[in-house]
Design an enzyme around this catalytic site. Structure first.
Site, PDB file in Angstrom:
ATOM      1  N   GLY A   1      -3.236   1.638   2.269  1.00 51.47           N
ATOM      2  CA  GLY A   1      -2.919   0.587   1.300  1.00 51.47           C
ATOM      3  C   GLY A   1      -3.431  -0.762   1.758  1.00 51.47           C
TER       4      GLY A   1
ATOM      5  CB  THR B   1     -10.372   2.699   6.382  1.00 49.20           C
ATOM      6  OG1 THR B   1     -10.483   2.312   5.017  1.00 49.20           O
ATOM      7  CG2 THR B   1     -10.179   1.449   7.214  1.00 49.20           C
TER       8      THR B   1
ATOM      9  CB  THR C   1      -7.185   4.300   4.829  1.00 52.04           C
ATOM     10  OG1 THR C   1      -7.734   3.023   4.588  1.00 52.04           O
ATOM     11  CG2 THR C   1      -6.992   4.517   6.302  1.00 52.04           C
TER      12      THR C   1
ATOM     13  NE  ARG D   1      -8.933  -6.743   4.846  1.00 47.28           N
ATOM     14  CZ  ARG D   1      -8.473  -5.511   4.767  1.00 47.28           C
ATOM     15  NH1 ARG D   1      -9.213  -4.491   5.134  1.00 47.28           N
ATOM     16  NH2 ARG D   1      -7.253  -5.274   4.318  1.00 47.28           N
TER      17      ARG D   1
ATOM     18  CB  SER E   1     -12.068   4.468   0.619  1.00 49.17           C
ATOM     19  OG  SER E   1     -11.719   5.823   0.520  1.00 49.17           O
TER      20      SER E   1
HETATM   21  C1  SD4 Z   1      -7.284  -1.695   4.780  1.00 49.87           C
HETATM   22  N1  SD4 Z   1      -5.500  -0.080   4.863  1.00 49.87           N
HETATM   23  O1  SD4 Z   1      -8.397  -1.959   5.175  1.00 49.87           O
HETATM   24  C2  SD4 Z   1      -6.912  -0.238   4.639  1.00 49.87           C
HETATM   25  C3  SD4 Z   1      -7.421   0.231   3.344  1.00 49.87           C
HETATM   26  C4  SD4 Z   1      -6.627   1.270   2.682  1.00 49.87           C
HETATM   27  O2  SD4 Z   1      -5.789   2.092   0.783  1.00 49.87           O
HETATM   28  O3  SD4 Z   1      -5.914   2.029   3.258  1.00 49.87           O
HETATM   29  N2  SD4 Z   1      -6.643   1.301   1.401  1.00 49.87           N
HETATM   30  O4  SD4 Z   1      -6.461  -2.543   4.444  1.00 49.87           O
END
Ligand code: SD4
Length: 317
Positions: A230, A196, A178, A206, A76
């Site tokens: 998140g 991330t 992230t 995106r 991730s």
């Molecule tokens: C996002 N906040 O790209 C990041 C991904 C992430 O837990 O933190 N996932 O939306």
């Protein structure tokens, strides 16, 4: 209301402690560094090498963020990140220092250390944010090496996903998401970094909250720092980390500020809030820290002079 004479008498007896004395007596925990999720332990350990030698929080958060970026097994962040739905690994990152200076890259491809490119945007350009091709061009012009970030394992996972192509972010994806990292150094300065590969199988182009100053990260050296993890869309809608810092400015503890931000997400869309994860992590100028998340399962690592530990965040649902 007490008369001045009564007040002085009580103060002499120790029954009343003037607020200035309370403030002066408050112990500031520094240095301290906090990072999201399990891999925060390794990130903190790297950051601590700098903080423990009285180094700058900015250098510490960058060094910490680079740990999962270069780890191909973390799906991730950085190398090995899961791709978008068309198979492209695109990275989002930002960094902010004690002077309110900040830099960011979004939808950056082929470069492992997006966080260092973000730092260079901050230090070498008149801008805050570079995206896509322009960000890549800037990175290459500054000596970063182009490389394929899609590992065999991530490619396999993507091909498996492509059989049904159902886009549905999974809550607490295998506990490695992230990385957001915030620190207070021995000089009492705050900085933060966030990096991330974003949500797996997102649409091409995106961008999430992580590279957006105020959403995925915010630092105000007078007050504190916050970072988020998140589903970025939910964080952006409430400008989450700026909100957390402003709530701390109003006198809330870091945990309380994170909780109020999570409550705001729920209030705006209670249905959606059941389906997604969002976690906030915050640190104030006194080195006090706390977190709060929507769903059970978010944790973070905290490193101060007593050691480096994982802490489960409190949660709403
Ligand atoms: C996002 N906040 O790209 C990041 C991904 C992430 O837990 O933190 N996932 O939306």
């Amino acid at each position: 209301m007490k008369t001045r004479r009564e007040f002085l008498k009580l103060a002499t007896l120790g029954a009343i402690v003037p607020t200035e004395i309370v403030a002066a007596a408050r112990v500031v925990t520094k240095p301290v560094v906090l990072s999201t999720w399990n891999f925060g332990l390794q990130a903190n350990a790297e950051a601590w090498k700098i903080l423990s030698k009285e180094g700058r929080a900015l250098d510490a958060v960058e060094a910490g963020a680079k740990v999962p970026e270069r780890d191909a097994s973390e799906t991730s962040v950085g190398l090995g990140g899961l791709p978008d739905r068309d198979g492209h690994v695109t990275l989002d990152a930002c960094i902010m220092d004690e002077n309110g200076r900040c830099g960011s890259v979004a939808c950056l491809e082929h470069i492992v250390h997006a966080i260092s490119v973000a730092r260079l945007v901050m230090e070498k350009t008149p801008h805050v944010m570079l995206v896509g091709e322009g960000a890549l061009q800037f990175a290459l012009a500054n000596g970063f090496k182009k490389q394929n970030l899609l590992t065999k394992a991530s490619e396999k996972a993507w091909k498996e996903w492509a059989k049904n192509s159902e886009y549905k972010p999974i809550i607490n994806v295998e506990n490695h998401d992230t990385i957001g990292i915030i620190a207070l150094d021995t000089q009492g300065n705050l900085s933060g970094a966030c990096t991330t590969s974003g949500l797996a199988y997102k649409m091409r182009g995106r961008v999430g909250d992580s590279p957006i100053i105020g959403a995925g990260l915010y630092v105000d050296n007078e007050i504190g720092a916050a970072t988020a993890t998140g589903v970025g869309e939910e964080v952006i809608r409430i400008v989450g980390c700026h909100l957390v810092v402003e709530l701390m400015r109003q006198g809330n503890s870091p945990e309380q500020a994170c909780k109020l931000a999570v409550e705001r997400i729920v209030k705006k869309n209670p249905e959606k809030a059941r389906e997604v994860q969002v976690g906030f992590l915050a640190l104030n100028k006194n080195g006090e820290s706390g977190a709060y998340c929507l769903q059970k399962g978010f944790n973070y690592a905290k490193h101060d002079s007593t050691g480096n530990v994982l802490i489960d965040s409190k949660y709403m649902i």
